[in-house]
Write an enzyme that holds these catalytic residues in place. Sequence first.
Site, PDB file in Angstrom:
ATOM      1  N   GLY A  72       0.839  -1.192   0.000  1.00 43.27           N
ATOM      2  CA  GLY A  72       0.000   0.000   0.000  1.00 43.27           C
ATOM      3  C   GLY A  72       0.881   1.251   0.000  1.00 43.27           C
ATOM      4  O   GLY A  72       0.566   2.252  -0.648  1.00 43.27           O
ATOM      5  N   SER A 199      -4.104  -2.293  -0.134  1.00 43.76           N
ATOM      6  CA  SER A 199      -3.091  -3.209   0.388  1.00 43.76           C
ATOM      7  C   SER A 199      -3.754  -4.536   0.746  1.00 43.76           C
ATOM      8  O   SER A 199      -4.812  -4.553   1.378  1.00 43.76           O
ATOM      9  CB  SER A 199      -2.438  -2.594   1.626  1.00 43.76           C
ATOM     10  OG  SER A 199      -1.519  -3.505   2.173  1.00 43.76           O
ATOM     11  N   CYS A 327       2.230   1.495  13.165  1.00 41.76           N
ATOM     12  CA  CYS A 327       3.325   2.084  12.410  1.00 41.76           C
ATOM     13  C   CYS A 327       4.169   2.963  13.319  1.00 41.76           C
ATOM     14  O   CYS A 327       5.270   3.338  12.973  1.00 41.76           O
ATOM     15  CB  CYS A 327       2.799   2.927  11.267  1.00 41.76           C
ATOM     16  SG  CYS A 327       1.736   1.986  10.208  1.00 41.76           S
TER      17      CYS A 327
HETATM   18  N1  PLP Z   1      -2.186   3.515   4.362  1.00 40.14           N
HETATM   19  C1  PLP Z   1      -2.857   3.238   5.497  1.00 40.14           C
HETATM   20  C2  PLP Z   1      -4.053   4.039   5.864  1.00 40.14           C
HETATM   21  C3  PLP Z   1      -2.421   2.184   6.315  1.00 40.14           C
HETATM   22  O1  PLP Z   1      -3.076   1.917   7.443  1.00 40.14           O
HETATM   23  C4  PLP Z   1      -1.279   1.439   5.919  1.00 40.14           C
HETATM   24  C5  PLP Z   1      -0.754   0.356   6.779  1.00 40.14           C
HETATM   25  O2  PLP Z   1      -0.798   0.428   7.993  1.00 40.14           O
HETATM   26  C6  PLP Z   1      -0.649   1.772   4.717  1.00 40.14           C
HETATM   27  C7  PLP Z   1      -1.123   2.813   3.963  1.00 40.14           C
HETATM   28  C8  PLP Z   1       0.567   1.027   4.246  1.00 40.14           C
HETATM   29  O3  PLP Z   1       0.226  -0.206   3.674  1.00 40.14           O
HETATM   30  P1  PLP Z   1       1.373  -1.334   3.547  1.00 40.14           P
HETATM   31  O4  PLP Z   1       1.548  -1.893   4.915  1.00 40.14           O
HETATM   32  O5  PLP Z   1       0.807  -2.323   2.578  1.00 40.14           O
HETATM   33  O6  PLP Z   1       2.572  -0.662   3.014  1.00 40.14           O
END
Ligand code: PLP
Length: 393
Positions: A72, A199, A327
């Site tokens: 994502g 994602s 994160c």
């Molecule tokens: N965008 C949002 C809102 C997310 O919650 C996340 C993951 O926590 C991402 C993007 C990133 O996705 P990925 O883990 O596949 O890189």
Amino acid sequence: MSSRIYFDHAATTPLDKRVRQAMDQYLNGSFGNPSSMHYAGREAHAGVDEARADVAALVGAHPGEIIFTGSGTEAANLALRGVLERSPTGAHLVVSAFEHPAVMETAKFLESRGVDVTYLPVGGDGVVSPESLAAVLRSNTHLVSIMSANNVIGTIQPVHELAEVAHRHGALFHTDAVQAAGKVPLDVSRTPIDLLSLSAHKIHGPKGVGALYVRSGLDLQAIVFGGGQERGLRSATENVPGIVGFGRAAHIARSEMGVETARVVRLREKLFEGISATIPNAYFIGDRYRRLPGHLCLGFAGQEGEAVKLLLKLDEMGIAVSSGSACSANHAGEPSYALTAMGLDPIRARGSLRVTLGRGNTETEVERFLEVLPTTVKSLQTVASHRGFAVRA
Ligand code: PLP
């Protein structure tokens, strides 16, 4: 504690058994490179094609409008850089102030390269208003990027109205739908969205696979160069098993969304009511109803400094929840910028707990959580008051 309870579906979700079964064939038998002309290549290509159709259907797109990526995060990078690196120097970009780092850090990078970025404030209810967006748009705004649902607070954004406002001012519209997809209906055939990030691992698919919807006719600058796969926008031999798993996960999410949403909302409301009734200093963050089915963000007044301790105590009991955002595990104890963006004071922004329910969670698990949470919070209250914290109701 008998069995473990996983209440952190916003961080990631377990792989669905049906997804693993679909992937198995491409991990073992159908191992070909989709670019090869022989039977093995054709088999792999067919798997990717089917997955593309399933992912497209999840958001109302045509299969040809789906670009598979490695995550994502990469999809969001491609959306923002893909537009802005083709735009003249000084072009204007608008992102909401509580975007996931996938968008936020890309915006900051672009800013360092001369893009003019506006970080749009968020309302106290955790929602970005179309009026506030209209107020910051300019004739040189090339792109607006506002997430479909926030990963910390769980609030769903008025994407249709926001996209209309962006278009009225001549700007393209990207939405990071990583948290919303598969949980709330998204339909790019009815909503003027130009770019949308997805994602797989948030919808019970594998990790390390994402996709970007790119409205037909829109030209982007590639950010990965090589053999020209994915219409030249994401060169690299495709992660075939991952993509197939993503397709299967999207198919399941779409076909089960109605029933599953209703079930998970019931569990969330039980949790909300139970916590409200038993923990007097609990408060909830963000609009109560305009939120993802399984998502609650809450705090305990006067105990915000103990949020990480609470998380670890629950973990000792085999219960997985998150503080703010997974994160930000590297930033435990720091205020969450998503929460300060909606006007929360730094104390509250530091002490939030995120509880996210999903497929596989049961009423018994919610009841068990409601049994242990009040005493766990109380046990920390003693610690907090010993240290001179006032416990406000
Ligand atoms: N965008 C949002 C809102 C997310 O919650 C996340 C993951 O926590 C991402 C993007 C990133 O996705 P990925 O883990 O596949 O890189």
